[in-house]
Design a protein around this motif. Structure first.
Motif, short mmCIF file in Angstrom:
data_model
loop_
_atom_site.label_atom_id
_atom_site.label_comp_id
_atom_site.label_asym_id
_atom_site.label_seq_id
_atom_site.Cartn_x
_atom_site.Cartn_y
_atom_site.Cartn_z
N ALA A 231 0.81 -1.22 0.00
CA ALA A 231 0.00 0.00 0.00
C ALA A 231 0.84 1.27 0.00
CB ALA A 231 -0.93 0.01 1.21
N LEU A 253 -7.71 -2.17 2.70
CA LEU A 253 -6.34 -2.41 3.15
C LEU A 253 -6.32 -3.39 4.31
CD1 LEU A 253 -4.89 1.23 3.29
CD2 LEU A 253 -4.97 -0.33 1.35
N VAL A 325 -2.64 -3.38 0.31
CA VAL A 325 -3.95 -3.44 -0.32
C VAL A 325 -4.38 -4.89 -0.28
CG1 VAL A 325 -5.22 -3.25 -2.50
CG2 VAL A 325 -3.62 -1.45 -1.82
#
Length: 754
Positions: A231, A253, A325
């Motif tokens: 992420a 996330l 993610v």
């Protein structure tokens, strides 16, 4: 000497939660004899012992049950003593009518996490570690009673060490059905996107290194596949967004720890409780000002959907400081992949590598999404971790299958005083989603032992769910969309009505031939009366107007200024979209220009007028961005009009939109006007509600519909209504969007069929 004997039957979520081991150890503690067994309806047991011991046992049964158990009822009947020599766990008993409740999937417990990371433990870094307090349940179970042979674990025969744990009443894995270890249980493999295995070794460390290097990893979990990237890596996130064909919609996330989540997001006590709960949903959190995550995770959005690890594999993949993610393993609009061959076929153009395992997922379940409103959970999507736990109803209903709507579909089955809402299905416009939907209905009916006597559906004849209902050989109850929204809240709160229901969403089929969506209903669980509504707004191009909000906005500008609108200092008029003349010409002739009263369409039109969003890439995007623009500004009440005709109140958009246009030309910032729009709509909504309340003598207000995912509008309406001492009810167990629709359909159909 035995003084008395009893037979006890327990119903609720009492299978797959360590209930029989709990009973066994409780019997040892109180010195009673007998047996315990799962059956098709729950757990049953017989006890023999002194009256004092049995009374103490029953009291402890009620108050010391395992943390994951939910007891609905305990029935005790006297028996003649049989002279049992000790206490035993008997084999499960099958039956024709299977009413035992299935536990949702449960996040890995602290004890298992500790063992997972302890080098001298025999399950060190074993990605399927579990016990009676945690692990997969709903997604691996094929039938009840809940025993290993009725799950996808049946092909893994326990080794002597695991079997010894399973048989030992003092062990945490006593009768833990998914019990396994590296010797006898399922295993993970790391593959490239052509399905070729990569080298042996610590595949989790290798997978984490691939993520750190910018690769996209497809990870098989409990309920399906995720697509994972780092992420903090903007290029990797952008690459995932492009491959997944997901232009703007935010990604979920996963943080390696609560501390990592707090480093990037503001987390309240209520949000922390949700994040760390056994359900482990995605929780919508506000970003910190110093958030250092990739901007393309949630473009232009100050909120992030965050979850914590809930499987052993997650703990092995993510370090304490990692943020990945972790989005659904699918392309846009498709169902989440959960079968290995399908995942490799569908995701190999998205993922660079696959982390797969050989334990089958029997029933897919996407992640649940929740936010906190008024210090309580408020569902956006109800799925993994919560399904198939029932919504308890106020009274018993006949068995109903409610097929839900077209978007964000779920379906619902009723059994007695319980309603079972399915996991999130998705949008039925997609053929694979529809096929998954049909299969899931059949599975739920079998698992819950429900044979519907009636089917409930939406009034809209074009919905695939409605067509599915029509193809069944059952009596059909067609339920108006917004009545179903209101009834869903009533069912949660055991309200019989009548109530004033405010149902705000984008589009729902109205019996008058128009598209409803801004409704004030006086309703009970059988009938409703349309006591008010938002004024209808033309939608030039029909469905295109939903994807292209500039169309109704342009129509309004022409209504307000005539042909001179092109000379106005309004962003939309200054950069006219291609083909706008044909759109207005067709609308003037009424060609493909339906009328809609949907509150969602008002938000779309305002967003386009203010230059915030002209076209959308996902459902509700214009409304989301209008709300985000309004944050940090105190809204003013702009002009609006409320009128009454024939006992029905109408809230007109014309004064409000006219005022917005004048303010735009006067130079007022679009962010301020976005706040004004929210405050004005809230004030006008509350005025209509007050009028109806006085006329009908009703003080209970129910709020439902997808527009109430807009927390700015929701909280303003709650505050204004509370000032008038009206009682407000919101969704707390099912989504306020169409994901909760089937619950309302089911209850209305059940009440009408009583």
């Amino acid at each position: 000497m035995t003084n008395t004997a009893v037979h006890i039957h327990i119903t609720g979520i009492v299978q797959g939660v360590g209930f029989r081991p709990f009973v066994y150890n409780l019997a040892e503690q109180y010195g009673v004899r007998g047996w315990v067994s799962n059956n098709a309806n729950g757990v049953e047991l017989e006890l023999e012992g002194s009256q004092t011991a049995i009374d103490g046992f029953i009291a402890a049964l009620k108050h010391q049950a395992p943390p994951l158990a939910v007891i609905d009822a305990i029935t005790v009947a006297c028996r003649e003593p049989c002279g049992y020599a000790g206490f035993s766990i008997r084999p499960s008993v099958d039956g024709q009518c299977k009413t035992a409740l299935v536990s949702p999937d449960v996040a890995t417990c602290p004890n298992c996490v500790r063992e997972l990371l302890q080098p001298d433990d025999r399950r060190y870094r074993y990605p399927f570690i579990n016990c009676t307090d945690c692990g997969p349940r709903f997604t691996i179970i094929e039938d009840i009673p809940y025993d290993r042979q009725a799950t996808t674990m049946r092909r893994f025969t326990m080794c002597p060490a695991c079997q010894a744990e399973y048989d030992n009443p003092a062990n945490r894995r006593f009768h833990a059905q998914p019990n396994a270890c590296p010797v006898c249980g399922p295993a993970y493999r790391l593959l490239d996107n052509a399905g070729r295995p990569l080298s042996d070794g610590d595949i989790f460390a290798r997978a984490a290194k691939l993520i750190a290097g910018g690769s996209i990893l497809a990870v098989k979990g409990i309920g399906g596949y995720h697509l994972a990237v780092n992420a903090r890596d903007e290029a990797a996130v952008a690459r995932l967004r492009a491959r997944k064909v997901r232009e703007d919609k935010p990604f979920a996330l996963m943080a390696g720890s609560l501390a990592a989540a707090k480093a990037h997001c503001l987390v309240s006590a209520a949000e922390e409780q949700l994040l760390t709960s056994a359900a482990r949903p995605v929780v919508l959190l506000a970003k910190r000002d110093n958030c250092r995550l990739a901007g393309s995770i949630a473009p232009g959005n100050p909120y992030i959907g965050m979850m914590l690890p809930y499987t052993p594999a997650h703990y092995l993949l993510l370090g304490q400081d990692d943020i990945w993610v972790m989005t659904s393993g699918n392309s846009s609009d498709e169902p989440i992949a959960y079968q290995d061959d399908d995942a490799l076929a569908r995701l190999n153009t998205i993922a660079d590598y696959f982390l797969v395992h050989d334990r089958d997922i029997y029933c897919r379940a996407d992640d649940s999404v929740v936010r906190v409103v008024e210090e309580q959970p408020y569902f956006i999507r109800r799925s993994r971790g919560y399904v198939p736990a029932p919504v308890n109803l106020a009274r018993e209903l006949p068995p109903v299958l409610a097929v839900g709507g077209e978007l964000k579909n779920t379906f619902c089955l009723t059994r007695g005083k319980q309603a079972f809402l399915s996991a999130h299905t998705g949008d039925l416009e997609n053929l694979p989603t529809y096929q998954s939907y049909v299969e899931a209905i059949e599975h739920y009916q079998r698992l819950l032992s429900v044979t519907p006597q009636v089917v409930a559906c939406d009034l809209h004849p074009g919905y695939l769910s409605t067509k599915y209902a029509a193809a069944l050989d059952l009596p059909i109850v067609a339920v108006q969309h917004h009545h179903a929204h209101i009834a869903a809240v009533m069912a949660e709160h055991h309200l019989q009505g009548p109530v004033i229901g405010i149902a705000f969403d984008g589009t729902g089929y109205g019996p008058d031939g128009t598209l409803w969506g801004g409704e004030f209903l006086v309703a009970d669980l059988k009938e409703y009366r349309r006591a008010g509504h938002l004024a209808t707004l033309p939608l030039p191009g029909g469905a295109k107007a939903i994807r292209e909000p500039w169309r109704p906005a342009l129509w309004w500008l022409q209504e307000l200024y005539g042909q001179d609108f092109v000379n106005r200092n309004i962003p939309l008029a200054q950069a006219l979209p291609p083909g706008w003349e044909l759109v207005l010409a067709a609308a003037a002739k009424g060609i493909n220009t339906p009328l809609a009263s949907g509150a969602g369409r008002w938000f779309d039109t305002a967003a386009a007028l203010l230059g915030i969003r002209r076209t959308i890439n996902y459902e509700g995007q214009a409304a989301v961005e209008l709300e985000l623009a309004a944050q940090g500004h105190n809204g003013r009440v702009l002009p609006y009009a409320v009128s009454e005709t024939g006992g029905s109140w109408v809230l007109d958009y014309r004064p409000l939109f006219g005022a917005l246009c004048r303010e735009i030309q006067a130079g007022t910032a679009s962010a301020q006007l976005a706040a004004d729009f929210h405050t004005t709509l809230a004030a006008a909504t509350c005025e209509v509600a007050r009028h109806i309340s006085r006329a009908a003598g009703i003080r209970e207000i129910v709020l439902s519909g997808g527009v109430f995912q807009n927390i700015t509008l929701l909280q303003q309406i709650i505050g204004m209504l509370a000032q008038n001492r009206l009682t407000i009810y919101l969704h707390r167990q099912v989504p306020t969007n169409d994901g909760g629709l089937a619950l309302g359909q089911a209850v209305i159909a059940g009440e009408r069929s009583r």
